[in-house]
Design a protein around this motif. Structure first.
Motif, short mmCIF file in Angstrom:
data_model
loop_
_atom_site.label_atom_id
_atom_site.label_comp_id
_atom_site.label_asym_id
_atom_site.label_seq_id
_atom_site.Cartn_x
_atom_site.Cartn_y
_atom_site.Cartn_z
N ALA A 152 -1.75 11.89 -9.55
CA ALA A 152 -2.92 11.18 -10.14
C ALA A 152 -3.78 10.90 -9.05
O ALA A 152 -4.76 10.13 -9.14
N GLN A 153 -3.81 11.48 -7.80
CA GLN A 153 -4.61 11.52 -6.74
C GLN A 153 -4.71 10.09 -6.43
O GLN A 153 -5.85 9.68 -5.77
N LYS A 154 -3.58 9.23 -6.08
CA LYS A 154 -3.30 7.84 -5.74
C LYS A 154 -3.06 7.63 -4.29
O LYS A 154 -2.90 6.93 -3.76
N VAL A 155 -2.49 8.97 -3.83
CA VAL A 155 -1.93 8.95 -2.74
C VAL A 155 -2.69 9.78 -1.55
O VAL A 155 -3.36 10.62 -1.82
N ASN A 156 -2.89 9.21 -0.32
CA ASN A 156 -3.76 9.62 0.93
C ASN A 156 -3.11 10.35 2.00
O ASN A 156 -3.32 11.23 2.71
N ARG A 183 -1.05 4.83 -0.08
CA ARG A 183 -1.95 4.81 -1.05
C ARG A 183 -3.32 4.27 -0.43
O ARG A 183 -4.20 4.65 -1.08
N ASP A 184 -3.44 3.78 0.68
CA ASP A 184 -4.24 3.29 1.05
C ASP A 184 -5.23 4.28 2.19
O ASP A 184 -4.40 4.60 3.49
N LYS A 185 -6.28 4.45 2.24
CA LYS A 185 -6.95 5.40 3.28
C LYS A 185 -7.16 5.09 4.52
O LYS A 185 -6.57 5.77 5.35
N THR A 224 6.32 8.97 -6.23
CA THR A 224 5.42 9.61 -5.27
C THR A 224 4.71 10.90 -5.83
O THR A 224 3.62 11.05 -5.81
N LYS A 280 0.70 -1.22 0.13
CA LYS A 280 0.11 -0.01 -0.03
C LYS A 280 0.82 1.48 0.01
O LYS A 280 0.21 2.35 0.17
N ASP A 306 2.20 9.87 -8.20
CA ASP A 306 0.99 9.40 -7.69
C ASP A 306 0.13 10.56 -6.83
O ASP A 306 -1.11 10.37 -6.83
#
Length: 101
Positions: A33-37, A87-89, A27, A19, A30
């Motif tokens: 690309a709005q893939k990182v929280n 990457r995981d909320k 990074t 994740k 990402d």
């Protein structure tokens, strides 16, 4: 102090779960690309690197933390890295809770 260690352990778990994304270029891609929280930048990264990541993060409304040194981050994930994106909320939320208390 305990929560810092818990957060580092959680980073290791997130790494094993696949994740995390690490390294500056990946990074940043990402974040765009709005893939990182959540983003971690090592406290001992260069000023330019810290500023670049923080600017990118704030532009895309991604929380960016400078809580740990490169040694701490690298030890937690088992790879030498200055920059880590979560990457995981769920992991991101738990890490922020641990570090804000």
């Amino acid at each position: 102090m305990m929560n810092r260690q818990k957060a580092l352990n959680l980073l290791g778990m997130a790494m094993r779960a696949g994740k995390l994304i690490s390294g500056e270029e990946l990074t940043i891609a990402d974040i765009r690309a709005q893939k990182v929280n959540l983003v971690f930048v090592a406290t001992d990264a260069s000023e330019n690197t810290i500023k670049k990541i923080q600017d990118k993060s704030s532009y895309y409304h991604v929380p960016c933390l400078t809580e740990f040194s490169q040694a701490e981050l690298s030890h937690a994930i088992g790879r030498s890295r200055m920059i880590i994106g979560v990457r995981d909320k769920g992991f991101a939320k738990k890490l922020q809770e641990l570090l804000s208390s």
